[in-house]
Design a protein around this motif. Structure first.
Motif, short mmCIF file in Angstrom:
data_model
loop_
_atom_site.label_atom_id
_atom_site.label_comp_id
_atom_site.label_asym_id
_atom_site.label_seq_id
_atom_site.Cartn_x
_atom_site.Cartn_y
_atom_site.Cartn_z
N CYS A 108 -81.32 79.48 -10.00
CA CYS A 108 -81.43 79.47 -8.54
C CYS A 108 -81.68 80.87 -8.01
O CYS A 108 -81.07 81.85 -8.45
CB CYS A 108 -80.14 78.91 -7.94
SG CYS A 108 -80.14 78.85 -6.12
N TYR A 109 -82.59 80.95 -7.06
CA TYR A 109 -82.78 82.16 -6.25
C TYR A 109 -83.32 81.74 -4.89
O TYR A 109 -84.39 81.14 -4.80
CB TYR A 109 -83.74 83.16 -6.90
CG TYR A 109 -83.98 84.37 -6.02
CD1 TYR A 109 -82.96 85.27 -5.76
CD2 TYR A 109 -85.21 84.57 -5.41
CE1 TYR A 109 -83.16 86.36 -4.94
CE2 TYR A 109 -85.43 85.65 -4.58
CZ TYR A 109 -84.40 86.55 -4.33
OH TYR A 109 -84.59 87.61 -3.49
N ARG A 110 -82.56 81.98 -3.85
CA ARG A 110 -82.99 81.74 -2.48
C ARG A 110 -83.41 80.27 -2.27
O ARG A 110 -84.46 79.96 -1.74
CB ARG A 110 -84.15 82.68 -2.13
CG ARG A 110 -84.30 82.99 -0.65
CD ARG A 110 -85.46 83.92 -0.42
NE ARG A 110 -86.72 83.35 -0.89
CZ ARG A 110 -87.89 83.96 -0.83
NH1 ARG A 110 -87.98 85.17 -0.33
NH2 ARG A 110 -88.99 83.37 -1.27
N GLN A 111 -82.52 79.36 -2.65
CA GLN A 111 -82.84 77.93 -2.58
C GLN A 111 -81.71 77.14 -1.92
O GLN A 111 -81.40 76.02 -2.32
CB GLN A 111 -83.12 77.39 -4.00
CG GLN A 111 -84.39 77.98 -4.61
CD GLN A 111 -84.52 77.75 -6.09
OE1 GLN A 111 -83.54 77.57 -6.79
NE2 GLN A 111 -85.74 77.76 -6.58
N ASP A 112 -81.09 77.73 -0.91
CA ASP A 112 -79.92 77.08 -0.32
C ASP A 112 -80.24 75.72 0.30
O ASP A 112 -79.38 74.85 0.38
CB ASP A 112 -79.24 77.98 0.71
CG ASP A 112 -80.15 78.40 1.86
OD1 ASP A 112 -81.37 78.12 1.81
OD2 ASP A 112 -79.65 79.01 2.82
N VAL A 128 -74.94 77.09 -13.79
CA VAL A 128 -75.84 77.50 -12.72
C VAL A 128 -75.90 79.03 -12.68
O VAL A 128 -74.87 79.70 -12.57
CB VAL A 128 -75.37 76.98 -11.35
CG1 VAL A 128 -76.46 77.20 -10.30
CG2 VAL A 128 -75.00 75.50 -11.43
N GLY A 129 -77.11 79.57 -12.78
CA GLY A 129 -77.30 81.01 -12.67
C GLY A 129 -77.93 81.36 -11.33
O GLY A 129 -79.07 80.96 -11.07
N ASP A 130 -77.20 82.07 -10.49
CA ASP A 130 -77.75 82.50 -9.19
C ASP A 130 -78.10 83.98 -9.26
O ASP A 130 -77.24 84.81 -9.56
CB ASP A 130 -76.76 82.25 -8.07
CG ASP A 130 -77.33 82.67 -6.72
OD1 ASP A 130 -78.26 81.98 -6.24
OD2 ASP A 130 -76.89 83.70 -6.17
N ASP A 131 -79.34 84.31 -8.94
CA ASP A 131 -79.84 85.68 -9.08
C ASP A 131 -79.65 86.46 -7.79
O ASP A 131 -80.61 86.97 -7.21
CB ASP A 131 -81.31 85.64 -9.48
CG ASP A 131 -81.81 86.99 -9.98
OD1 ASP A 131 -80.97 87.88 -10.23
OD2 ASP A 131 -83.04 87.16 -10.13
N ASN A 132 -78.39 86.55 -7.34
CA ASN A 132 -78.04 87.32 -6.14
C ASN A 132 -78.87 86.87 -4.94
O ASN A 132 -79.49 87.67 -4.23
CB ASN A 132 -78.23 88.81 -6.40
CG ASN A 132 -77.61 89.69 -5.33
OD1 ASN A 132 -78.28 90.52 -4.73
ND2 ASN A 132 -76.33 89.49 -5.05
N SER A 133 -78.88 85.56 -4.69
CA SER A 133 -79.65 85.02 -3.56
C SER A 133 -79.17 85.62 -2.25
O SER A 133 -77.96 85.71 -1.99
CB SER A 133 -79.49 83.50 -3.51
OG SER A 133 -80.05 82.89 -4.65
N ASP A 159 -79.48 84.27 0.64
CA ASP A 159 -79.15 83.20 1.60
C ASP A 159 -77.81 82.58 1.20
O ASP A 159 -76.96 83.23 0.60
CB ASP A 159 -80.28 82.16 1.64
CG ASP A 159 -80.56 81.55 0.27
OD1 ASP A 159 -79.77 81.78 -0.67
OD2 ASP A 159 -81.57 80.85 0.13
N ASN A 160 -77.61 81.32 1.53
CA ASN A 160 -76.33 80.66 1.25
C ASN A 160 -76.34 79.86 -0.05
O ASN A 160 -75.50 78.96 -0.24
CB ASN A 160 -75.98 79.73 2.42
CG ASN A 160 -75.66 80.49 3.69
OD1 ASN A 160 -75.00 81.53 3.65
ND2 ASN A 160 -76.13 79.99 4.82
N SER A 161 -77.25 80.17 -0.95
CA SER A 161 -77.34 79.43 -2.20
C SER A 161 -76.02 79.43 -2.97
O SER A 161 -75.54 78.38 -3.44
CB SER A 161 -78.44 80.00 -3.09
OG SER A 161 -79.71 79.80 -2.55
N LEU A 162 -75.41 80.61 -3.11
CA LEU A 162 -74.18 80.69 -3.90
C LEU A 162 -73.05 79.89 -3.27
O LEU A 162 -72.25 79.27 -3.98
CB LEU A 162 -73.77 82.16 -4.08
CG LEU A 162 -72.59 82.39 -5.02
CD1 LEU A 162 -72.87 81.82 -6.41
CD2 LEU A 162 -72.27 83.89 -5.12
#
Length: 333
Positions: A23-27, A50-55, A57-60
């Motif tokens: 995930c990146y910027r996919q909130d 789930v790997g979030d690349d420091n999004s 937005d509110n993805s995390l």
């Protein structure tokens, strides 16, 4: 790589399958993605990482809300800086415990039965190291079907030489593979823009990939995604082209035959030559078409563009017109 791991309590039963969600910027979309994975019915235990690349937005926050609801199922790798798609994948897949691994991007959706179908296939076909499938390409917001330019030829089986020579004809979110193949070598984190093909080569070399002509997922055609940005931006395209040429070196180092590697290199340069021609970058066009021709002879399109490389403006007009005619013919077919 500057990541923190928020994991649930230890699993009671070791997972057979690990699902990697990037995930990146996919909130707006990652919630639907995760719900489609959670809702899969399997006859074996599985985990979701789930790997979030420091999004930015509110993805995390969305991801953490799912982890709170499914603490025994979901783990989160949260990067505190943006590390890029390859490093995000490397950090996330590194903690996978399953015998099998499935990939999905955070804005795509699994259809019911997807994971069980692929798992059953791999168990029944030990000669197959990777299985992929057809996906329905849909508008990012409306989910209405939209066209997407994938190769028409979709062989039922393929190897590493086919992939480097022709490119993938399926989406990252359709992949399931044997974890031991992924663990044979590290993910190449030096690739900043395009890392999917290198990953596929590392998994498939020495084994066989299989394609299921069954619609088992939805691929959102995201107008603001990385692919769209590269399509519109010549500078970003240069970064992508460099990654693809580096992927050819990776293929050669993995032992893929030189003819396939050279044809792959020629195809990548040809694609970039066309891109630069259409964007009025005449010097870059000429450099790329000459590099393509030096790499390998791969057909009439390459020959025509190479022969007319000294007249790029005339060539651009002719090429644009030919595409328009070809497009009308396909629509009327």
């Amino acid at each position: 790589m500057g990541a923190t791991l928020n994991s649930p309590v230890p699993e009671r039963t070791a997972p057979v399958l690990s699902v990697i969600v990037l995930c990146y910027r996919q909130d707006e979309y990652v919630g639907a993605c995760l719900q489609s994975v959670v809702d899969q019915h399997l006859d074996v235990p599985f985990e979701i990482i789930v790997g979030d690349d420091n999004s930015p937005d509110n993805s995390l926050a969305v991801i953490e809300s799912f982890r709170a609801r499914y603490p025994d199922l979901i783990k989160v790798v949260a990067h505190d800086t943006n590390v890029g798609c390859a490093a995000n994948f490397a950090d996330t897949v590194a903690i996978a415990k399953g015998e099998f691994i499935a990939n999905i991007d955070g804005d795509d959706v699994m259809l019911p039965g997807k994971l069980q179908r692929q798992l059953d296939f791999l168990k029944a076909h030990p000669e197959c190291g990777l299985v992929v499938h057809r996906m329905r390409t849909v508008d990012q917001d409306t989910l209405e079907p939209v066209l997407y330019p994938l190769p028409k030829k979709k062989p039922a089986t393929f190897d590493a030489a086919y992939l480097i020579r022709n490119g993938p004809y399926f989406f990252h979110s359709s992949e399931m593979y044997r974890a031991r193949l992924r663990r044979r070598g590290p993910v190449d984190v030096g690739l900043k823009a395009v890392c999917d093909l290198a990953h596929l080569l590392q998994v498939v070399v020495g084994t066989q990939g299989c394609y299921l002509d069954e619609e088992l997922g939805l691929y959102r055609v995201n107008r603001t995604g990385m692919t769209s940005m590269r399509i519109r931006n010549p500078e970003r395209h240069r970064e992508s082209m460099n990654d693809m040429i580096e992927t050819c070196l990776i293929a050669a180092n993995l032992g893929v035959e030189s003819d396939a590697v050279n044809r792959g290199r020629a195809r990548f340069y040809l694609t970039s030559a066309i891109f630069y021609l259409e964007h009025g970058r005449e010097d870059s066009f000429e450099d790329c078409i000459e590099a393509s021709r030096r790499s390998a002879r791969i057909g009439m399109k390459q020959l025509v563009l190479y022969s007319m490389r000294r007249w790029p403006r005339v060539l651009c007009t002719v090429y644009t017109r030919a595409k328009q005619v070809a497009g009308r013919q396909r629509m009327n077919a």
